[in-house]
Design an enzyme around this catalytic site. Structure first.
Site, PDB file in Angstrom:
ATOM      1  N   GLY A   1      81.595  25.120  39.897  1.00  0.00           N
ATOM      2  CA  GLY A   1      80.393  24.330  39.581  1.00  0.00           C
ATOM      3  C   GLY A   1      80.119  23.920  37.841  1.00  0.00           C
TER       4      GLY A   1
ATOM      5  N   VAL B   1      79.935  35.171  47.461  1.00  0.00           N
ATOM      6  CA  VAL B   1      79.450  36.430  46.690  1.00  0.00           C
ATOM      7  C   VAL B   1      78.679  37.137  47.412  1.00  0.00           C
ATOM      8  CG1 VAL B   1      80.360  35.156  44.897  1.00  0.00           C
ATOM      9  CG2 VAL B   1      77.815  35.666  44.948  1.00  0.00           C
TER      10      VAL B   1
ATOM     11  N   LYS C   1      69.628  36.145  48.780  1.00  0.00           N
ATOM     12  CA  LYS C   1      71.532  37.122  49.021  1.00  0.00           C
ATOM     13  C   LYS C   1      72.450  36.868  47.841  1.00  0.00           C
ATOM     14  CE  LYS C   1      71.233  37.426  53.671  1.00  0.00           C
ATOM     15  NZ  LYS C   1      72.007  36.915  55.272  1.00  0.00           N
ATOM     16  N   THR C   2      72.481  35.497  47.363  1.00  0.00           N
ATOM     17  CA  THR C   2      73.126  35.003  45.951  1.00  0.00           C
ATOM     18  C   THR C   2      73.384  35.448  45.379  1.00  0.00           C
ATOM     19  OG1 THR C   2      73.737  32.958  47.464  1.00  0.00           O
ATOM     20  CG2 THR C   2      74.475  33.499  45.270  1.00  0.00           C
TER      21      THR C   2
ATOM     22  N   TYR D   1      64.125  31.809  43.252  1.00  0.00           N
ATOM     23  CA  TYR D   1      65.462  32.062  42.286  1.00  0.00           C
ATOM     24  C   TYR D   1      65.251  32.511  41.384  1.00  0.00           C
ATOM     25  CZ  TYR D   1      68.675  29.253  39.002  1.00  0.00           C
ATOM     26  OH  TYR D   1      69.354  29.349  37.678  1.00  0.00           O
TER      27      TYR D   1
ATOM     28  N   GLN E   1      73.450  53.596  35.278  1.00  0.00           N
ATOM     29  CA  GLN E   1      73.318  54.684  36.480  1.00  0.00           C
ATOM     30  C   GLN E   1      74.895  55.176  36.242  1.00  0.00           C
ATOM     31  OE1 GLN E   1      71.388  53.979  40.017  1.00  0.00           O
ATOM     32  NE2 GLN E   1      72.568  55.579  41.343  1.00  0.00           N
TER      33      GLN E   1
ATOM     34  N   THR F   1      70.219  23.173  30.835  1.00  0.00           N
ATOM     35  CA  THR F   1      72.250  22.955  30.247  1.00  0.00           C
ATOM     36  C   THR F   1      72.463  21.284  31.087  1.00  0.00           C
ATOM     37  OG1 THR F   1      72.312  25.175  29.339  1.00  0.00           O
ATOM     38  CG2 THR F   1      74.692  23.737  29.550  1.00  0.00           C
TER      39      THR F   1
ATOM     40  N   HIS G   1      76.014  17.469  39.523  1.00  0.00           N
ATOM     41  CA  HIS G   1      76.280  16.881  40.777  1.00  0.00           C
ATOM     42  C   HIS G   1      75.409  15.564  40.801  1.00  0.00           C
ATOM     43  CE1 HIS G   1      76.531  15.922  44.385  1.00  0.00           C
ATOM     44  NE2 HIS G   1      77.678  17.115  44.880  1.00  0.00           N
TER      45      HIS G   1
HETATM   46  P1  NAD Z   1      76.293  24.718  39.859  1.00  0.00           P
HETATM   47  O1  NAD Z   1      75.465  24.508  40.978  1.00  0.00           O
HETATM   48  O2  NAD Z   1      77.114  23.607  39.603  1.00  0.00           O
HETATM   49  O3  NAD Z   1      77.091  25.904  39.976  1.00  0.00           O
HETATM   50  C1  NAD Z   1      76.754  27.122  40.576  1.00  0.00           C
HETATM   51  C2  NAD Z   1      78.205  27.369  41.528  1.00  0.00           C
HETATM   52  O4  NAD Z   1      78.427  28.474  42.575  1.00  0.00           O
HETATM   53  C3  NAD Z   1      78.661  25.973  42.028  1.00  0.00           C
HETATM   54  O5  NAD Z   1      79.820  26.284  42.357  1.00  0.00           O
HETATM   55  C4  NAD Z   1      78.786  26.768  43.740  1.00  0.00           C
HETATM   56  O6  NAD Z   1      79.397  26.414  44.829  1.00  0.00           O
HETATM   57  C5  NAD Z   1      78.597  27.885  43.767  1.00  0.00           C
HETATM   58  N1  NAD Z   1      77.785  29.493  44.243  1.00  0.00           N
HETATM   59  C6  NAD Z   1      76.384  28.675  45.226  1.00  0.00           C
HETATM   60  N2  NAD Z   1      75.924  30.166  45.713  1.00  0.00           N
HETATM   61  C7  NAD Z   1      77.813  30.808  46.195  1.00  0.00           C
HETATM   62  C8  NAD Z   1      78.050  32.133  47.216  1.00  0.00           C
HETATM   63  N3  NAD Z   1      76.958  32.822  47.403  1.00  0.00           N
HETATM   64  N4  NAD Z   1      79.062  32.609  46.719  1.00  0.00           N
HETATM   65  C9  NAD Z   1      80.196  31.776  46.174  1.00  0.00           C
HETATM   66  N5  NAD Z   1      80.338  30.787  44.752  1.00  0.00           N
HETATM   67  C10 NAD Z   1      78.899  30.237  45.391  1.00  0.00           C
HETATM   68  O7  NAD Z   1      75.365  25.266  38.919  1.00  0.00           O
HETATM   69  P2  NAD Z   1      75.045  25.642  37.825  1.00  0.00           P
HETATM   70  O8  NAD Z   1      74.670  24.239  36.619  1.00  0.00           O
HETATM   71  O9  NAD Z   1      76.845  25.137  36.864  1.00  0.00           O
HETATM   72  O10 NAD Z   1      74.937  26.628  37.106  1.00  0.00           O
HETATM   73  C11 NAD Z   1      75.782  28.057  36.668  1.00  0.00           C
HETATM   74  C12 NAD Z   1      75.358  29.108  36.707  1.00  0.00           C
HETATM   75  O11 NAD Z   1      74.000  29.282  35.544  1.00  0.00           O
HETATM   76  C13 NAD Z   1      73.722  29.790  38.030  1.00  0.00           C
HETATM   77  O12 NAD Z   1      74.004  30.967  37.727  1.00  0.00           O
HETATM   78  C14 NAD Z   1      72.710  29.590  37.093  1.00  0.00           C
HETATM   79  O13 NAD Z   1      71.672  29.832  38.016  1.00  0.00           O
HETATM   80  C15 NAD Z   1      73.073  29.610  35.847  1.00  0.00           C
HETATM   81  N6  NAD Z   1      71.759  28.535  35.100  1.00  0.00           N
HETATM   82  C16 NAD Z   1      72.171  27.084  34.889  1.00  0.00           C
HETATM   83  C17 NAD Z   1      71.463  26.768  34.314  1.00  0.00           C
HETATM   84  C18 NAD Z   1      71.880  25.167  33.692  1.00  0.00           C
HETATM   85  O14 NAD Z   1      70.915  24.239  32.976  1.00  0.00           O
HETATM   86  N7  NAD Z   1      72.991  25.050  34.444  1.00  0.00           N
HETATM   87  C19 NAD Z   1      70.190  27.185  33.540  1.00  0.00           C
HETATM   88  C20 NAD Z   1      69.984  28.400  33.737  1.00  0.00           C
HETATM   89  C21 NAD Z   1      71.117  29.289  34.362  1.00  0.00           C
END
Ligand code: NAD
Ligand code: UDP
Length: 314
Positions: A14, A61, A93-94, A147, A164, A177, A183
């Site tokens: 990601g 996952v 679920k994720t 979410y 635990q 961020t 994307h």
């Molecule tokens: P992103 O969507 O680019 O990346 C998420 C990645 O997780 C993707 O590559 C996707 O294919 C993968 N993914 C989703 N479901 C999955 C599953 N069930 N099994 C395996 N892989 C799975 O988003 P991002 O911006 O890079 O965010 C990364 C993490 O940081 C996330 O957990 C998000 O909640 C957290 N986050 C991001 C931001 C932001 O502003 N970008 C802010 C707060 C938290």
């Protein structure tokens, strides 16, 4: 390779995950990127595939994972409202099954594990800026709940596995961020505005654009999560990570129009339900515990991000 050198990054293909994998490889770690490519892309990690210490595995996952690891960064989860609301049950679920599976893995192999939590755990906050001690204001049955509540439950699971089972945990609450490798159809505000501006299409402002966010450039954020992972075991978080400089969404739109030299006009659309009105991290804890603070100003980060999208859309 280092002693603590085998690292699993879930969500590694990601936006944030691919930058993290890149930095871990540069720091001499062995990296296993685990991703189901729901919102991530192979293109984001293509350049790493020739590195002998990098491996990519297609895996969801929500199913158990049996590998060896010294550290786990759990980033797997769609992060943009469009994508996490497309299949809300899978999103929940994720977060929840994904956390249980990755915590189970950490417990079995005695790895340290970091959770990518989010400012969304604060919901539409009534306290501003948000310190870690604030419990939040989340609608548990709204469109964002899959979410927000998923990430809140994951934080609970992390703390319970710690209490635990003694699992070594780190919980990072990441604020908005942005940067290269978002994307193009991600739906988040920075990528939307830049793509719209570069294509000369109207800039879609939801509401009157007076809602605020604080935008952190991806290199600053990745540095912070690596610093948090390296802290002593008693530093478990939660810890806010983000850039505290706050902008209204309208200011962001105007800045993107100016910086791209676009002729796009502003187009107003209804504010999505439960859209937080303001958001700014209190990063006092991160400053003192990590000796870290963001370095990249919004204009500088936008310059690189605009350059990336210009190249991508060619
Ligand atoms: P992103 O969507 O680019 O990346 C998420 C990645 O997780 C993707 O590559 C996707 O294919 C993968 N993914 C989703 N479901 C999955 C599953 N069930 N099994 C395996 N892989 C799975 O988003 P991002 O911006 O890079 O965010 C990364 C993490 O940081 C996330 O957990 C998000 O909640 C957290 N986050 C991001 C931001 C932001 O502003 N970008 C802010 C707060 C938290
Ligand atoms: N937003 C907007 N136009 C867009 C996309 C988003 O005005 O094309 C607004 C959105 O309503 C929110 C802010 O920008 O108030 C940030 O949205 P984003 O989806 O990037 O992140 P989040 O709401 O999760 O912080």
């Amino acid at each position: 390779m280092r002693d603590d050198g085998r690292i699993v990054v879930t969500g590694g293909a990601g936006f944030i995950g691919s930058h993290l994998c890149e930095r871990l490889i540069a720091a001499d770690y062995e990296v296993l990127c685990v991703d189901n490519y729901y919102t991530g892309r192979r293109r984001n990690i293509e350049h790493l595939l020739r590195e002998p210490r990098f491996e990519a595995m297609r895996h969801d996952v929500t199913f158990p994972l049996y590998v060896e690891a010294d550290q786990i960064y759990n980033l797997a989860c769609p992060a943009s409202p469009i994508h996490y609301q497309f299949d809300p049950v899978q999103t929940l679920k994720t977060s929840v099954h994904g956390a249980i599976n990755m915590l189970g893995l950490a417990k079995r192999v005695k790895a340290k594990i970091l959770q990518a939590s989010t400012s969304e755990v604060y919901g539409d906050p009534e306290v501003h800026p948000q310190p870690e001690s604030y419990w939040g204001h989340v609608n548990p049955i709204g469109l964002r709940a899959c979410y927000d509540e998923g990430k809140r439950a994951a934080e609970t699971l992390f703390h319970d596995y710690h209490r635990q089972h003694g699992v070594r945990i780190k919980v990072a609450r990441i604020f908005n961020t942005y940067g290269p490798r978002m994307h193009p159809n991600d739906g988040r505000v920075v990528s939307n505005f830049i793509v719209q501006a570069l294509e000369g299409k109207p800039i879609t402002l939801y509401g009157d654009g007076s809602q605020t966010r604080s935008f952190c450039y991806v290199s600053d954020l990745v540095e912070a999560i690596q610093c948090l992972m390296a802290t002593p075991d008693q530093m478990i978080g939660p810890m806010n990570l983000g850039n505290p400089t706050e902008f209204s969404i309208r200011q962001l739109a105007e800045l993107v129009i100016r910086m791209t030299g676009s002729t796009s006009r502003l187009e107003f659309a209804p504010l999505p339900p439960d859209d937080p009105k303001q958001r700014q991290p209190d990063i006092t804890l991160a400053r003192s515990a990590l000796q870290w603070e963001p370095k990249v100003a919004l204009e500088d980060g936008l310059k690189d991000t605009i350059g990336y999208f210009r190249w991508l859309l060619k």
